[in-house]
Write an enzyme that holds these catalytic residues in place. Structure first.
Site, mmCIF file in Angstrom:
data_model
loop_
_atom_site.group_PDB
_atom_site.id
_atom_site.type_symbol
_atom_site.label_atom_id
_atom_site.label_comp_id
_atom_site.label_asym_id
_atom_site.label_seq_id
_atom_site.Cartn_x
_atom_site.Cartn_y
_atom_site.Cartn_z
ATOM 1 N N ARG A 135 0.841 -1.210 0.000
ATOM 2 C CA ARG A 135 0.000 0.000 0.000
ATOM 3 C C ARG A 135 0.871 1.253 0.000
ATOM 4 N NH1 ARG A 135 -3.818 -1.014 5.037
ATOM 5 N NH2 ARG A 135 -4.574 1.102 4.521
ATOM 6 N N CYS A 155 -0.966 5.829 9.464
ATOM 7 C CA CYS A 155 -1.375 4.499 8.974
ATOM 8 C C CYS A 155 -2.533 4.701 8.008
ATOM 9 C CB CYS A 155 -1.731 3.581 10.139
ATOM 10 S SG CYS A 155 -3.107 4.168 11.161
#
Length: 306
Positions: A186, A263
């Protein structure tokens, strides 16, 4: 209490002492998970525990983001409803082992200055694995409400979108180091984000430090997997490997290089935050909106390495 991590044995001793201890199940599951945290809490919990819903004890956000840091008043009201006072010891756990409990600890300890706070390292699965009792009565006793004085939010605990954009534009060494807890794919932009339509990638000048590299995997005798934090020396090695520069690593460890953890939505960034605290790194903040808030804005600069 100076410990940030408690073993089940240490928590049991604390509960048997005269110390006012409030145990909070702070389990949170990803939106695409079929599991329901509050239902699991009612089915099984540490005796005397209460449920902290991180999505409910939160502030509203213009982009609809969940579990954002609550206002000081909302936080104080929630603590009072748990029967907690400023002097109480707060212990958080989750059903993963270590996943969402560090977020609760960050909120209490750094953001709002509740000093006596820790997590149960290994959470409910470790508690059970080591033979401690659980409460399976679906009726949860309500605590006696208490008065919790409204705290002041520590301005250094969190960062806003505007501050993140400004930080990315700065030249090193004035720039704070952003550590991204999402998976490597990601971060690189090669794997999709869980939220449909949201671009993967990363903020300029950030480094990849997936939260799971700070954790150790276990399997209980009943087959339940759970995680605990790595020992300090292994945490240090994981941090140094992620940063990739001995000079910069030492600056972080010595508190000379400020760090911002991030995050997907502000949850596992707290695992990195707690890992840094365990290494004695205090010069840290957390980007509450994290990648979702950043990437949702069309003006954001998104870098991809894949």
């Amino acid at each position: 209490m100076s410990r940030l991590l408690l073993s089940p044995t240490q928590l049991q001793k604390l509960l048997r002492s005269n110390t006012k201890t409030v145990v909070l199940d702070s389990t949170w599951f990803m939106p695409n998970s079929p599991r329901v945290a509050k239902a699991e809490f009612k089915a099984k919990r540490i005796p005397g525990a209460q449920f902290l819903d991180l999505d409910e004890v939160a502030s509203s956000h213009p982009l609809g983001l969940k579990h954002m840091l609550p206002s000081p008043k909302t936080f104080a009201n929630a603590c009072g409803a748990f029967g907690m006072e400023r002097s109480s010891t707060a212990v958080f756990y989750d059903a993963h082992g270590v996943f969402s409990s560090p977020r609760a600890l960050w909120m209490f300890k750094q953001a709002f200055g509740h000093e006596n706070a820790a997590i149960l390292d290994g959470g409910l699965p470790r508690w059970e694995a080591e033979g401690f009792p659980v409460d399976t009565n679906p009726e949860v006793a309500a605590p006696v409400p208490a008065t919790y004085s409204t705290p002041t939010l520590d301005a250094l605990a969190t960062r806003s979108y505007e501050q993140m954009v400004d930080n990315a534009a700065k030249h090193s060494p004035a720039r704070e180091l952003v550590m991204d807890a999402r998976s490597r794919g990601r971060f690189l932009g090669t794997d999709p984000e869980p939220r449909p339509g949201l671009s993967s990638g990363h903020m300029p000048h950030s480094v990849s430090l997936p939260f799971n590299v700070f954790l150790r995997n276990h399997v209980a005798s009943n087959g339940s997997p759970y995680t605990t934090f790595l020992p300090e020396d292994q945490l240090r090695s994981a941090l140094e490997e992620a940063i990739g520069s001995e000079r910069l690593s030492q600056a972080v460890l010595q508190g000379q290089q400020p760090v911002i953890t991030s995050c997907g939505s502000g949850m596992t960034a707290a695992i990195l935050w707690l890992g840094l605290q365990l290494l004695g790194v205090k010069n840290t903040s957390l980007y509450d909106e994290s990648w979702t808030g950043y990437a949702l804005r069309p003006s954001s600069i998104i870098e991809k390495s894949g």
